[in-house]
Design a protein around this motif. Structure first.
Motif, PDB file in Angstrom:
ATOM      1  N   THR A  47       0.829  -1.209   0.000  1.00 43.15           N
ATOM      2  CA  THR A  47       0.000   0.000   0.000  1.00 43.15           C
ATOM      3  C   THR A  47       0.861   1.255   0.000  1.00 43.15           C
ATOM      4  O   THR A  47       0.585   2.219  -0.725  1.00 43.15           O
ATOM      5  CB  THR A  47      -0.952   0.000   1.212  1.00 43.15           C
ATOM      6  OG1 THR A  47      -1.707  -1.213   1.237  1.00 43.15           O
ATOM      7  CG2 THR A  47      -1.919   1.174   1.146  1.00 43.15           C
TER       8      THR A  47
ATOM      9  N   ILE B 290      -5.598 -15.222   0.592  1.00 42.40           N
ATOM     10  CA  ILE B 290      -5.467 -14.576  -0.713  1.00 42.40           C
ATOM     11  C   ILE B 290      -4.030 -14.733  -1.173  1.00 42.40           C
ATOM     12  O   ILE B 290      -3.093 -14.654  -0.363  1.00 42.40           O
ATOM     13  CB  ILE B 290      -5.864 -13.081  -0.628  1.00 42.40           C
ATOM     14  CG1 ILE B 290      -5.842 -12.439  -2.028  1.00 42.40           C
ATOM     15  CG2 ILE B 290      -4.981 -12.319   0.354  1.00 42.40           C
ATOM     16  CD1 ILE B 290      -6.423 -11.025  -2.051  1.00 42.40           C
TER      17      ILE B 290
ATOM     18  N   ASP C 215      -2.835 -11.901  -6.139  1.00 37.42           N
ATOM     19  CA  ASP C 215      -4.160 -11.277  -6.081  1.00 37.42           C
ATOM     20  C   ASP C 215      -4.160 -10.074  -5.142  1.00 37.42           C
ATOM     21  O   ASP C 215      -4.872  -9.084  -5.381  1.00 37.42           O
ATOM     22  CB  ASP C 215      -5.209 -12.293  -5.635  1.00 37.42           C
ATOM     23  CG  ASP C 215      -5.528 -13.325  -6.701  1.00 37.42           C
ATOM     24  OD1 ASP C 215      -5.175 -13.083  -7.877  1.00 37.42           O
ATOM     25  OD2 ASP C 215      -6.108 -14.375  -6.362  1.00 37.42           O
ATOM     26  N   LEU C 216      -3.389 -10.164  -4.066  1.00 34.50           N
ATOM     27  CA  LEU C 216      -3.288  -9.031  -3.140  1.00 34.50           C
ATOM     28  C   LEU C 216      -2.686  -7.814  -3.846  1.00 34.50           C
ATOM     29  O   LEU C 216      -3.170  -6.684  -3.681  1.00 34.50           O
ATOM     30  CB  LEU C 216      -2.439  -9.413  -1.934  1.00 34.50           C
ATOM     31  CG  LEU C 216      -2.216  -8.309  -0.896  1.00 34.50           C
ATOM     32  CD1 LEU C 216      -3.526  -7.945  -0.207  1.00 34.50           C
ATOM     33  CD2 LEU C 216      -1.177  -8.751   0.139  1.00 34.50           C
TER      34      LEU C 216
ATOM     35  N   GLU D 286      -2.804  -7.150  -7.004  1.00 37.81           N
ATOM     36  CA  GLU D 286      -3.813  -6.633  -7.929  1.00 37.81           C
ATOM     37  C   GLU D 286      -4.874  -5.814  -7.181  1.00 37.81           C
ATOM     38  O   GLU D 286      -5.368  -4.799  -7.693  1.00 37.81           O
ATOM     39  CB  GLU D 286      -4.483  -7.788  -8.682  1.00 37.81           C
ATOM     40  CG  GLU D 286      -3.574  -8.526  -9.643  1.00 37.81           C
ATOM     41  CD  GLU D 286      -3.248  -7.723 -10.891  1.00 37.81           C
ATOM     42  OE1 GLU D 286      -3.915  -6.681 -11.119  1.00 37.81           O
ATOM     43  OE2 GLU D 286      -2.333  -8.129 -11.641  1.00 37.81           O
ATOM     44  N   LEU D 287      -5.230  -6.264  -5.983  1.00 34.98           N
ATOM     45  CA  LEU D 287      -6.222  -5.554  -5.175  1.00 34.98           C
ATOM     46  C   LEU D 287      -5.725  -4.166  -4.771  1.00 34.98           C
ATOM     47  O   LEU D 287      -6.485  -3.188  -4.785  1.00 34.98           O
ATOM     48  CB  LEU D 287      -6.554  -6.377  -3.921  1.00 34.98           C
ATOM     49  CG  LEU D 287      -7.427  -5.703  -2.859  1.00 34.98           C
ATOM     50  CD1 LEU D 287      -8.846  -5.472  -3.383  1.00 34.98           C
ATOM     51  CD2 LEU D 287      -7.459  -6.538  -1.585  1.00 34.98           C
ATOM     52  N   ILE D 288      -4.443  -4.076  -4.419  1.00 34.29           N
ATOM     53  CA  ILE D 288      -3.891  -2.836  -3.884  1.00 34.29           C
ATOM     54  C   ILE D 288      -3.414  -1.885  -4.974  1.00 34.29           C
ATOM     55  O   ILE D 288      -3.534  -0.662  -4.851  1.00 34.29           O
ATOM     56  CB  ILE D 288      -2.736  -3.159  -2.909  1.00 34.29           C
ATOM     57  CG1 ILE D 288      -3.295  -3.868  -1.660  1.00 34.29           C
ATOM     58  CG2 ILE D 288      -1.958  -1.902  -2.525  1.00 34.29           C
ATOM     59  CD1 ILE D 288      -2.225  -4.394  -0.710  1.00 34.29           C
TER      60      ILE D 288
ATOM     61  N   SER E 259      -2.814   0.590  -7.924  1.00 36.30           N
ATOM     62  CA  SER E 259      -3.564   1.533  -8.752  1.00 36.30           C
ATOM     63  C   SER E 259      -3.342   1.184 -10.224  1.00 36.30           C
ATOM     64  O   SER E 259      -2.449   0.400 -10.557  1.00 36.30           O
ATOM     65  CB  SER E 259      -3.094   2.965  -8.473  1.00 36.30           C
ATOM     66  OG  SER E 259      -3.287   3.296  -7.101  1.00 36.30           O
TER      67      SER E 259
ATOM     68  N   SER F  82     -13.317  -6.493   6.720  1.00 35.38           N
ATOM     69  CA  SER F  82     -12.961  -7.210   5.487  1.00 35.38           C
ATOM     70  C   SER F  82     -11.610  -6.719   4.982  1.00 35.38           C
ATOM     71  O   SER F  82     -11.142  -5.631   5.346  1.00 35.38           O
ATOM     72  CB  SER F  82     -14.013  -6.996   4.413  1.00 35.38           C
ATOM     73  OG  SER F  82     -13.984  -5.648   3.954  1.00 35.38           O
TER      74      SER F  82
ATOM     75  N   GLU G 223     -10.854  -5.704   1.958  1.00 36.97           N
ATOM     76  CA  GLU G 223     -11.036  -4.497   1.149  1.00 36.97           C
ATOM     77  C   GLU G 223     -11.179  -3.260   2.035  1.00 36.97           C
ATOM     78  O   GLU G 223     -10.567  -2.218   1.766  1.00 36.97           O
ATOM     79  CB  GLU G 223     -12.271  -4.639   0.250  1.00 36.97           C
ATOM     80  CG  GLU G 223     -12.131  -5.660  -0.867  1.00 36.97           C
ATOM     81  CD  GLU G 223     -12.271  -7.104  -0.382  1.00 36.97           C
ATOM     82  OE1 GLU G 223     -11.961  -8.012  -1.173  1.00 36.97           O
ATOM     83  OE2 GLU G 223     -12.679  -7.316   0.790  1.00 36.97           O
TER      84      GLU G 223
ATOM     85  N   VAL H 225      -7.750  -2.507   3.818  1.00 36.39           N
ATOM     86  CA  VAL H 225      -6.777  -1.861   2.929  1.00 36.39           C
ATOM     87  C   VAL H 225      -7.129  -0.392   2.738  1.00 36.39           C
ATOM     88  O   VAL H 225      -6.249   0.476   2.738  1.00 36.39           O
ATOM     89  CB  VAL H 225      -6.719  -2.591   1.567  1.00 36.39           C
ATOM     90  CG1 VAL H 225      -5.932  -1.767   0.552  1.00 36.39           C
ATOM     91  CG2 VAL H 225      -6.089  -3.966   1.732  1.00 36.39           C
ATOM     92  N   GLU H 226      -8.398  -0.088   2.620  1.00 38.36           N
ATOM     93  CA  GLU H 226      -8.814   1.302   2.437  1.00 38.36           C
ATOM     94  C   GLU H 226      -8.525   2.129   3.696  1.00 38.36           C
ATOM     95  O   GLU H 226      -8.068   3.274   3.606  1.00 38.36           O
ATOM     96  CB  GLU H 226     -10.302   1.369   2.100  1.00 38.36           C
ATOM     97  CG  GLU H 226     -10.807   2.771   1.789  1.00 38.36           C
ATOM     98  CD  GLU H 226     -10.040   3.455   0.671  1.00 38.36           C
ATOM     99  OE1 GLU H 226      -9.870   4.697   0.742  1.00 38.36           O
ATOM    100  OE2 GLU H 226      -9.580   2.763  -0.271  1.00 38.36           O
TER     101      GLU H 226
END
Length: 307
Positions: A189, A242, A246-247, A249-251, A253, A291, A293, A296-297
């Protein structure tokens, strides 16, 4: 509590203060920092002592017969560093734990010993790792943490000291380090915010069970003060994992590059981490609330505000 100015320790302090406890914290500031607990400086129920948990008399000076519990979080936690310098991990994680247990035995103080999921044998963990899963430490870090657990169990069985052993899975969130000593979520992140490539060690198929830090802190406090948990080993996970690919890809930008690089300690890499938290749910009524998601936010927002 020990390790009070560390990443997880800071959140355990917050949880304890929210519940009305007075907290006497100990930290040598080698991994933790005053910045982590700065917001508690003016709190009349928090005090931080700077000291080494492995030095005789340091812990005992903070305990008396009126102490409700000792949460033991102080530890050396770097896998690669433990491979390079195993003695430092033994001194803090094993000798330091002995100092804590002795101080607690003298005052008959219950102990919440925070261990790690890294003590488990990672073979055949497809269904999720529960507390009956075999142990097989793959680094001096994991070995020293398992030794600390065994020592704590001996004080429970030998002296009837109220001890609970806690094994949270991979914890992430605000105040975690974002360099190599940090966790993968915080590292990714932070690098994404800085516009730097996300570097994945190995092929990225390795998985992690990622627990947001407020959930971990709540688990630690719940378990430490639970009568039903005394003498038990208890996991905290989310029940889902996870892959690092994939992690990333989730984080990442849209304009952030993702790279695969050579692994720096492949011999101690864990291919799959998936925790079974059924026991925590049965004994404590605990379950994760945040969660991945959402976590992370929250972390992203905190990093932006703290920079």
């Amino acid at each position: 509590m020990t390790g009070a100015a560390g990443f997880i320790g800071r959140w355990v302090v917050d949880e304890l203060l929210e519940r009305g406890y007075t907290v006497h914290g100990l930290d040598d500031l080698s991994n933790g920092s005053r910045h982590n607990v700065a917001e508690f400086d003016s709190h009349d129920r928090f005090e931080l002592t700077v000291g080494d948990v492995s030095e005789a008399g340091v812990v005992s000076g903070l305990l008396d017969e009126d102490t409700d519990a000792c949460i033991h979080l102080a530890a050396e936690i770097d896998v690669q560093e433990s491979l390079d310098d195993p003695e430092s991990h033994f001194e803090t994680n094993v000798v330091g734990t002995e100092r804590v247990l002795e101080a607690c035995r003298e005052t008959d103080t219950r102990v919440g010993l925070v261990g790690t999921c890294m003590v488990y044998d990672m073979i055949d963990s497809e269904a999720g790792i529960d507390e009956t899963h075999p142990t097989k430490p793959a680094s001096p870090y994991a070995g020293s943490k398992l030794a600390a657990e065994n020592l704590a169990e001996s004080y429970y069985h030998g002296y009837d000291l109220p001890v609970t052993i806690l094994r949270p899975f991979n914890t992430y969130g605000p105040f975690q380090k974002t360099g190599m000593a940090g966790g993968v979520v915080s590292i990714f992140t932070n690098r994404d915010l800085d516009g730097k490539p996300l570097k994945i060690f190995g092929d990225g198929t390795q998985t992690r069970d990622l627990v947001y830090v407020t959930d971990t802190a709540r688990f630690i406090v719940d378990a430490t003060f639970s009568e039903a948990a005394v003498g038990e080993i208890i996991n905290a996970g989310t029940g889902s994992d996870i892959s690092i690919n994939d992690l990333a890809e989730l984080i990442a930008s849209d304009d952030t590059e993702i790279r695969h690089v050579e692994h720096h300690h492949p011999q101690s890499e864990v291919q799959k981490l998936l925790g079974d938290y059924e026991k925590a749910n049965e004994l404590l009524g605990w379950e994760p609330e945040v969660s991945l998601e959402e976590g992370v936010e929250r972390l992203r927002q905190w990093l932006q505000e703290d920079s």
